[in-house]
Design a protein around this motif. Structure first.
Motif, PDB file in Angstrom:
ATOM      1  N   UNK A  72      -0.769  -1.192   4.552  1.00  0.00           N
ATOM      2  CA  UNK A  72      -0.860  -1.607   3.413  1.00  0.00           C
ATOM      3  C   UNK A  72      -2.228  -0.933   2.870  1.00  0.00           C
ATOM      4  N   UNK A  73      -2.124   0.425   1.940  1.00  0.00           N
ATOM      5  CA  UNK A  73      -2.868   1.096   1.501  1.00  0.00           C
ATOM      6  C   UNK A  73      -3.780   0.442   0.239  1.00  0.00           C
ATOM      7  N   UNK A  74      -5.194   0.356   0.595  1.00  0.00           N
ATOM      8  CA  UNK A  74      -5.891  -0.499  -0.607  1.00  0.00           C
ATOM      9  C   UNK A  74      -7.022   0.327  -1.112  1.00  0.00           C
ATOM     10  N   UNK A  75      -7.183   0.320  -2.276  1.00  0.00           N
ATOM     11  CA  UNK A  75      -8.306   1.289  -2.945  1.00  0.00           C
ATOM     12  C   UNK A  75      -9.484   0.109  -2.869  1.00  0.00           C
ATOM     13  N   UNK A 108     -11.560   5.957  -3.109  1.00  0.00           N
ATOM     14  CA  UNK A 108     -11.463   5.765  -1.588  1.00  0.00           C
ATOM     15  C   UNK A 108     -10.498   4.753  -1.263  1.00  0.00           C
ATOM     16  N   UNK A 109      -9.806   4.783  -0.005  1.00  0.00           N
ATOM     17  CA  UNK A 109      -8.775   3.773   0.393  1.00  0.00           C
ATOM     18  C   UNK A 109      -8.960   3.822   1.667  1.00  0.00           C
ATOM     19  N   UNK A 110      -8.367   2.676   2.193  1.00  0.00           N
ATOM     20  CA  UNK A 110      -8.167   2.059   3.309  1.00  0.00           C
ATOM     21  C   UNK A 110      -6.792   1.460   3.684  1.00  0.00           C
ATOM     22  N   UNK A 111      -6.500   1.728   4.862  1.00  0.00           N
ATOM     23  CA  UNK A 111      -5.453   0.971   5.367  1.00  0.00           C
ATOM     24  C   UNK A 111      -5.318  -0.387   5.967  1.00  0.00           C
ATOM     25  N   UNK A 112      -4.980  -1.554   5.417  1.00  0.00           N
ATOM     26  CA  UNK A 112      -5.118  -3.021   5.980  1.00  0.00           C
ATOM     27  C   UNK A 112      -3.922  -3.260   6.528  1.00  0.00           C
ATOM     28  N   UNK A 113      -3.982  -3.876   7.882  1.00  0.00           N
ATOM     29  CA  UNK A 113      -2.979  -4.195   8.581  1.00  0.00           C
ATOM     30  C   UNK A 113      -2.583  -5.658   8.283  1.00  0.00           C
ATOM     31  N   UNK A 114      -1.211  -5.855   8.027  1.00  0.00           N
ATOM     32  CA  UNK A 114      -0.586  -7.132   7.306  1.00  0.00           C
ATOM     33  C   UNK A 114       0.637  -7.595   8.165  1.00  0.00           C
ATOM     34  N   UNK A 115       1.189  -8.813   8.250  1.00  0.00           N
ATOM     35  CA  UNK A 115       2.532  -8.926   8.761  1.00  0.00           C
ATOM     36  C   UNK A 115       3.619  -8.453   7.794  1.00  0.00           C
ATOM     37  N   UNK A 116       4.773  -8.009   8.218  1.00  0.00           N
ATOM     38  CA  UNK A 116       5.622  -7.837   7.065  1.00  0.00           C
ATOM     39  C   UNK A 116       6.318  -8.759   6.407  1.00  0.00           C
TER      40      UNK A 116
END
Length: 391
Positions: free
Chosen positions: A332-335, A267-275
């Protein structure tokens, strides 16, 4: 044209997001059940006869032992008196026979015969009394009567249905759960039931029995719960939605189920971060995926080196100084590892921490380091107990 595209800046994808937060979870099992009276029976005539009186009306509440239907018993009482007279005579003859036996005026066999006649006469009286009692049909337990069509003067045959009697407080609810849930069940667990007949009303009870046999065709096990029903709102035969509380409340990091993507690696989600801060988020990639990506990177490096060797060297031109820009948000994709789910929500066991901002919609447009713009005017549902909307 090139300068025009460059002036437009980096393309960005619009997404909606939600913050990861802790919520209290009550572990539950849900099922659809059917209501059944704690005690219910269809009263029927045991013997034939003519109805003399009907003592109650349809839909009434009755007490235990209350007379419901009385059959005509004139001839039965007359026969009872005749049998009682025969029993009195047999008793007198038996008493004389005992006295004569004591004086050795008769044999033991004759005295025993008179004693047997007395017992037969008394048994006949008892049988007639039982027949008379059967013609007075009474409530075997307290409850509510159904609709009856029996009227005075009607002739009843053995087995003819008179009326249904149902005890409505408490009531039982029968439901089934998968065999995999057996470890979570035990007698005494709290049960909450709802029905569409009374929206918003909950009926509380407990699990009182678990069937010791699993259905071989469905691999489900039948469970019985007992519900309080003091206002007699619940009726046998109704269906209910049953929720069984299977343990103590727990706290989980919670996400809308729409935020989680499922793929062969997990399972994955996308986390929002600053470049520039991508390294602060661990991607938690599984080992087999890391090995696959390492092989692809090594192959790409070999191809790039071969292409560079084949091209003539070019003079390096000084790069123009870059203008300072505002921080860009990237995905950023995170498992992650997910736990139980409820309604539109899913619990996160590992891979995220409280406060992480996760993409809830628009993931199909994303890959690692994609620039994003957040628009949370519309959000996917995150209701732990969603209900169909009547329209």
């Amino acid at each position: 044209m090139i300068d025009g595209f460059a002036a437009m800046g980096e393309p960005k994808s619009t997404v909606s997001t939600a913050k990861v937060a802790y919520e209290d979870w009550q572990p539950t099992l849900s099922a659809v059940g059917s209501l059944r009276a704690a005690r219910g029976v269809d009263l029927a005539a045991e013997v034939s006869g003519l109805v003399e009186t009907v003592q109650v009306r349809s839909g009434e509440d009755v007490k235990e032992g209350e007379l419901l239907v009385q059959m005509v018993m004139d001839s039965d009482y007359a026969r009872l008196r005749a049998l009682q007279a025969d029993a009195e005579l047999a008793r007198s003859v038996e008493q004389r026979a005992r006295k004569q036996l004591a004086a050795q005026a008769i044999s033991q066999a004759q005295a025993d015969a008179e004693a047997a006649k007395l017992k037969a006469a008394e048994a006949a009286v008892a049988e007639q009394n039982a027949l008379i009692r059967k013609k007075a049909i009474k409530a075997p337990f307290p409850g509510r009567l159904g609709i009856t069509t029996v009227n005075p003067g009607q002739y009843l045959n053995p087995g003819d249905k008179l009326v249904t009697l149902q005890q409505l407080d408490p009531v039982h609810v029968d439901f089934t759960v998968p065999q995999s849930a057996l470890a979570q069940l035990r007698n005494g667990l709290t049960v909450t039931a709802t029905t569409d007949s009374f929206p918003g009303v909950q009926f509380n009870g407990t699990v009182t029995a678990i069937n010791p046999v699993v259905d071989a065709s469905t691999r489900n096990v039948k469970v019985q719960a007992t519900l309080k029903n003091p206002e007699r709102k619940l009726l046998p035969g109704m269906f209910t939605n049953v929720v069984v509380a299977t343990g103590a409340p727990q706290r989980y990091l919670t996400l809308p189920a729409n935020a989680v993507a499922f793929n062969p690696y997990g399972e994955t989600v996308f986390v929002i971060v600053k470049r520039g801060e991508e390294s602060t988020v661990a991607d938690n990639k599984p080992e087999d995926l890391l090995q696959s990506e390492a092989l692809k990177k090594a192959d790409a490096d070999l191809k790039a080196a071969a292409e560079a060797a084949a091209k003539p060297a070019e003079e390096a031109k000084p790069a123009a100084p870059a203008a300072p820009a505002e921080p860009v948000l990237v995905a950023r994709q995170v498992f992650i590892k997910t736990g139980p789910s409820r309604g539109d929500q899913v619990a996160v066991i590992s891979g995220l921490k409280e406060g992480d901002e996760v993409v809830t919609s628009g993931q199909i447009k994303l890959k690692n380091d994609t620039a994003v713009v957040i628009n949370n005017e519309l959000q996917p549902s995150s209701n732990p107990d969603p209900r169909p909307v009547d329209e």
